[in-house]
Scaffold this active site. Structure first.
Site, PDB file in Angstrom:
ATOM      1  N   CYS A 325      37.957  35.749  47.252  1.00 58.45           N
ATOM      2  CA  CYS A 325      38.176  34.591  46.398  1.00 58.45           C
ATOM      3  C   CYS A 325      38.381  35.063  44.965  1.00 58.45           C
ATOM      4  CB  CYS A 325      36.946  33.721  46.510  1.00 58.45           C
ATOM      5  SG  CYS A 325      36.866  32.401  45.346  1.00 58.45           S
ATOM      6  N   THR A 326      39.592  35.041  44.512  1.00 63.85           N
ATOM      7  CA  THR A 326      39.832  35.482  43.155  1.00 63.85           C
ATOM      8  C   THR A 326      39.768  34.271  42.243  1.00 63.85           C
ATOM      9  OG1 THR A 326      42.172  35.116  43.295  1.00 63.85           O
ATOM     10  CG2 THR A 326      41.413  37.298  43.922  1.00 63.85           C
TER      11      THR A 326
END
Ligand code: PMP
Length: 392
Positions: A325-326
């Site tokens: 999850c950026t």
């Protein structure tokens, strides 16, 4: 407060013996192997010895190893280099849904260049579906690229079985062994692997160095053109301190692997059991037995992995959300989605990766603080059912 590092898949400290062996190559031993005077010979010899060190970790011959700037480059070279060189034979590439972005993105790029790509699904434990591999591969397939073991959920893949299927159609098999190397024995000859990527830091070597094993006779072309170093497959002045350091790290890993893996497996199992026994609605992600010795990935219902990381951080523990999850996308990890987790469960996952400095007291410390942290976060989460709060 001394920090407890339980995020070894993101970063490992360099082994002191590795630092020691690297040091002279920054100063007095600064030769360039392409020169013909004695310092050049010394540098060339250092690289050739290093090739031997890395080769022995995976049962390869030393002339089958080339050094790169890391596994991202190794994966790119393997995938793009083999695809372009073998395009006259076919244009179909196979991979899985749980690969690292340094495999997925070169494949996506090749997809835009006219290659056909197929991604094999995994089951709920993250194991690649062999029946789908059999159905997907055809005479047009030139390469399959699969991960040896997934560093995020810990699942070890059936590489030998995949290798048999891939070779039955005369395609090449590339394996990303970054997470597996140094933790479980790898033998490229027994597994019949054609190309295999390694990253130095995952072996407690310096960052920014990696290697690609290329089986003798494999048809591959470079992706970087220049002065012709590394048999013309990876031009550019060699990073001698890094290469020497990586080889030393590989040698130490080979030597310590059995004992260290046994030690970590015991810590891992204590951590998993301790969490699942004390925290309601917590579940193990990844395979229960075919699992990397250092990997603990747990999902907690009703809370966010990121909040858990920040709370643990405040109490001196480094962990990871287990998601790619950026901040840019806020998408949960594609690996957790691939094992069938809904968005909210993928977001509630927490990854601990154990390593050399961890001891039993670290595990006990985490087990002593985590139930309280989970309880606190669940209390403020609107998703938590009232009954669970009353229960715990
Ligand atoms: N593959 C896997 C499975 C990884 O975890 C990583 C990151 N260590 C890479 C490839 C990329 O390695 P590097 O950072 O050496 O480019």
């Amino acid at each position: 407060m001394q920090r407890i590092h339980l995020d070894h898949s993101s970063s490992k400290s360099i082994h002191p013996q590795v630092i020691k062996i690297m040091m002279p190559y920054f100063s007095q031993k600064h030769g360039n192997p392409s020169t013909i005077y004695s310092q050049g010979h010394e540098a060339k010899e250092a690289i050739e010895d290093a090739r031997e060190g890395v080769a022995s970790l995976i049962g390869a011959k030393s002339n089958e190893i080339i050094f790169t700037s890391g596994a991202t480059e190794s994966n790119n070279l393997a995938i793009r280099g083999v695809s372009y060189r073998n395009r006259t034979k076919g244009d179909h590439l196979i991979s899985s849904t749980i690969e690292h972005m340094s495999v997925i993105n070169p494949l996506k790029y090749l997809g835009k260049k006219g290659f056909k790509t197929s991604y094999i699904p995994v089951d709920r434990y993250g194991t690649i579906d062999l029946e789908v591999v059999k159905k997907t591969i055809d005479n047009n397939t030139i390469l399959a690229s699969v991960i040896y073991a997934n560093g995020e959920i810990g699942t070890i893949e059936p590489i030998r079985e995949i290798s048999e299927i891939v070779h039955s159609k005369n395609a090449y098999l590339h394996v990303d062994a970054v997470a597996a190397a140094g933790q479980i024995p790898i033998d490229v000859k027994k597994d019949n692997i054609d190309l295999l990527s390694l990253s130095s830091n995952d072996l407690y070597g310096p960052k920014g160095v990696g290697a690609l094993y290329i089986k003798e006779g494999t048809r591959i072309q470079p992706i970087i053109y220049g002065g012709g170093q590394e048999k013309g497959l990876r031009s550019g002045s060699e990073n001698i301190p890094g290469i020497v350091g990586m080889a030393k790290a590989a040698e130490i890993s080979s030597r310590n692997m059995n004992n260290e893996s046994r030690r970590l497996r015991a810590l891992r199992d204590n951590l998993i059991t301790g969490i699942l026994d004390t925290i309601k609605e917590s579940y193990l992600n990844g395979h229960p037995t075919m699992r990397l010795p250092n990997n603990v990935n747990i999902r907690f219902k009703y809370i966010e992995g990121e909040s858990l990381i920040l709370s643990l951080d405040m109490e001196g523990v480094s962990a990871s959300s287990g998601s790619a999850c950026t901040s840019k996308t806020l998408e949960p990890s594609h690996v957790l989605r691939a094992i069938g987790l809904p968005h909210e469960d993928a977001h509630g996952s927490l990854l601990f990766t154990l390593g050399s400095g961890n001891e039993e007291e670290d595990i006990n410390y985490v087990l002593s603080i985590l139930p309280r942290i989970v309880k606190k976060l669940r209390k403020i989460s609107p998703l938590t059912p009232k009954s669970l709060l009353e229960d715990t």
